[in-house]
Design a protein around this motif. Sequence first.
Motif, short mmCIF file in Angstrom:
data_model
loop_
_atom_site.label_atom_id
_atom_site.label_comp_id
_atom_site.label_asym_id
_atom_site.label_seq_id
_atom_site.Cartn_x
_atom_site.Cartn_y
_atom_site.Cartn_z
N PHE A 51 -0.96 -0.13 6.85
CA PHE A 51 -2.30 0.34 7.26
C PHE A 51 -3.03 -0.83 7.92
CE2 PHE A 51 -2.36 3.42 3.37
CZ PHE A 51 -1.35 4.16 3.95
N ARG A 52 -2.66 -1.14 9.12
CA ARG A 52 -3.10 -2.39 9.74
C ARG A 52 -4.58 -2.43 10.07
NH1 ARG A 52 1.84 -5.17 12.97
NH2 ARG A 52 3.49 -4.50 11.55
N GLU A 53 -5.24 -1.30 10.09
CA GLU A 53 -6.68 -1.28 10.35
C GLU A 53 -7.50 -1.29 9.06
OE1 GLU A 53 -7.92 -1.57 13.42
OE2 GLU A 53 -5.83 -1.78 14.03
N LEU A 54 -6.83 -1.44 7.95
CA LEU A 54 -7.51 -1.41 6.65
C LEU A 54 -8.55 -2.53 6.56
CD1 LEU A 54 -7.15 0.38 4.09
CD2 LEU A 54 -5.84 -1.51 3.10
N VAL A 55 -9.75 -2.18 6.04
CA VAL A 55 -10.84 -3.14 5.92
C VAL A 55 -11.11 -3.51 4.46
CG1 VAL A 55 -13.32 -3.49 6.31
CG2 VAL A 55 -11.92 -2.38 8.06
N LYS A 56 -10.92 -2.56 3.54
CA LYS A 56 -11.21 -2.81 2.13
C LYS A 56 -10.01 -2.38 1.29
CE LYS A 56 -16.08 -1.59 2.94
NZ LYS A 56 -17.20 -0.69 2.52
N LEU A 57 -9.58 -3.27 0.39
CA LEU A 57 -8.45 -2.98 -0.50
C LEU A 57 -8.82 -3.41 -1.91
CD1 LEU A 57 -5.56 -2.06 -1.04
CD2 LEU A 57 -4.78 -4.34 -0.32
N TYR A 58 -8.90 -2.43 -2.80
CA TYR A 58 -9.25 -2.68 -4.20
C TYR A 58 -8.02 -2.48 -5.06
CZ TYR A 58 -14.03 -2.33 -2.48
OH TYR A 58 -15.21 -2.54 -1.79
N LEU A 59 -7.57 -3.56 -5.72
CA LEU A 59 -6.39 -3.52 -6.59
C LEU A 59 -6.75 -3.97 -8.00
CD1 LEU A 59 -3.85 -5.14 -4.09
CD2 LEU A 59 -4.10 -2.71 -4.62
N SER A 60 -7.99 -3.81 -8.38
CA SER A 60 -8.47 -4.26 -9.68
C SER A 60 -7.83 -3.48 -10.83
CB SER A 60 -9.98 -4.10 -9.77
OG SER A 60 -10.63 -4.72 -8.69
N ASP A 61 -7.77 -4.15 -11.99
CA ASP A 61 -7.39 -3.48 -13.23
C ASP A 61 -5.99 -2.87 -13.15
OD1 ASP A 61 -7.73 -2.69 -15.84
OD2 ASP A 61 -8.77 -0.83 -15.34
N ASN A 62 -5.04 -3.68 -12.71
CA ASN A 62 -3.64 -3.28 -12.70
C ASN A 62 -2.83 -4.32 -13.48
OD1 ASN A 62 -3.17 -0.77 -11.02
ND2 ASN A 62 -4.45 -1.94 -9.60
N ASN A 63 -1.53 -4.37 -13.24
CA ASN A 63 -0.67 -5.33 -13.91
C ASN A 63 0.05 -6.21 -12.89
OD1 ASN A 63 -1.03 -4.42 -16.71
ND2 ASN A 63 -0.02 -2.56 -16.02
N LEU A 64 -0.63 -6.54 -11.81
CA LEU A 64 -0.03 -7.31 -10.72
C LEU A 64 0.04 -8.79 -11.06
CD1 LEU A 64 -1.97 -5.64 -7.77
CD2 LEU A 64 0.39 -5.16 -8.46
N ASN A 65 1.14 -9.43 -10.69
CA ASN A 65 1.24 -10.89 -10.80
C ASN A 65 1.82 -11.50 -9.53
OD1 ASN A 65 4.03 -10.41 -10.96
ND2 ASN A 65 4.04 -10.55 -13.19
N HIS A 66 2.06 -10.68 -8.52
CA HIS A 66 2.51 -11.18 -7.22
C HIS A 66 2.15 -10.14 -6.17
CE1 HIS A 66 5.79 -8.47 -8.31
NE2 HIS A 66 6.07 -8.39 -7.02
N LEU A 67 2.20 -10.54 -4.91
CA LEU A 67 1.94 -9.65 -3.78
C LEU A 67 3.04 -9.85 -2.75
CD1 LEU A 67 -1.91 -10.19 -3.34
CD2 LEU A 67 -0.79 -8.19 -4.33
N PRO A 68 3.39 -8.80 -2.01
CA PRO A 68 4.47 -8.92 -1.04
C PRO A 68 4.02 -9.69 0.20
CG PRO A 68 3.50 -6.76 -0.91
CD PRO A 68 2.86 -7.43 -2.10
#
Length: 277
Positions: A51-68
């Motif tokens: 989604f290359r035009e994405l302006v806002k990304l909310y990833l709060s309150d998950n179990n993430l410890n890395h990003l691709p």
Amino acid sequence: MGNSLKAIVAFVPSDECQKYLLEDLEEMPVDKMVDLSGRQLRRLPLHICSFRELVKLYLSDNNLNHLPPELEQLQNLQILALDFNNFKALPLVVCTLKQLCILYLGNNKLCSLPLELRLLQNLKTLWIESNCLQHLPEVVCELSLLKTLHAGSNALRTLPAQLRGLQELRTIWLSGNLLSEFPPVLLHMPFLEVIDVDRNAIRFFPSLAHLPGLKLVIYDHNPCRNAPKVAKGVRRVGRWSEESPEPRKRSGAVIEITLDERPSPPPTDKPEPEAES
């Protein structure tokens, strides 16, 4: 979808299970915002990075410890929320998103920030509260456009002298740290409007009357022997102050009610400052 079922499905890395967690989010929303907060995610679905035009990304309150690494494709991203996850280090791919102006990193397990953070020269708001920081990373002092810094609920004992170089900084939240004295560098930052040193170990407050931009100082819950002197019209919140009601708080920070708040926040609201043109 129940939270228990989400938690079980989150352990299964198949595309079908990820699609179930995302509730068929296959195309970029018209408002250019994706909110995946509270989805029990353990990895960011790769198709979000398309989604290359994405302006806002909310990833709060998950179990993430890395990003691709594919996250680098989101070069139009201005707001990124990674708070309430399991990050022990900030993924370097975040530092490639040079249009970011608001970054939420609170309530993780960060002990430091990478030097590459200096690449985010459009950053205006940085929340790093409730982490494991014993020192304010000096790289923060290189974010020349920073206006709001929330570093509460860490283990800070001092602030670096380089902080005075942030001439755009207007608001600093330092509540819930280990400050034993009022940070001297703040006395040389005349443009500061809000200073929050609530819940520290400060025993004496110097005069703040010489700070022409100051509007609010919060110094409650310190073992202080005096209240800080302030100029006429400056509001004080703490012992011996003229006003007793406290503003509404979240994690020690005053919430500006007038600011836009993000939709459907997990578990509490964060203010979303308006991006400047």
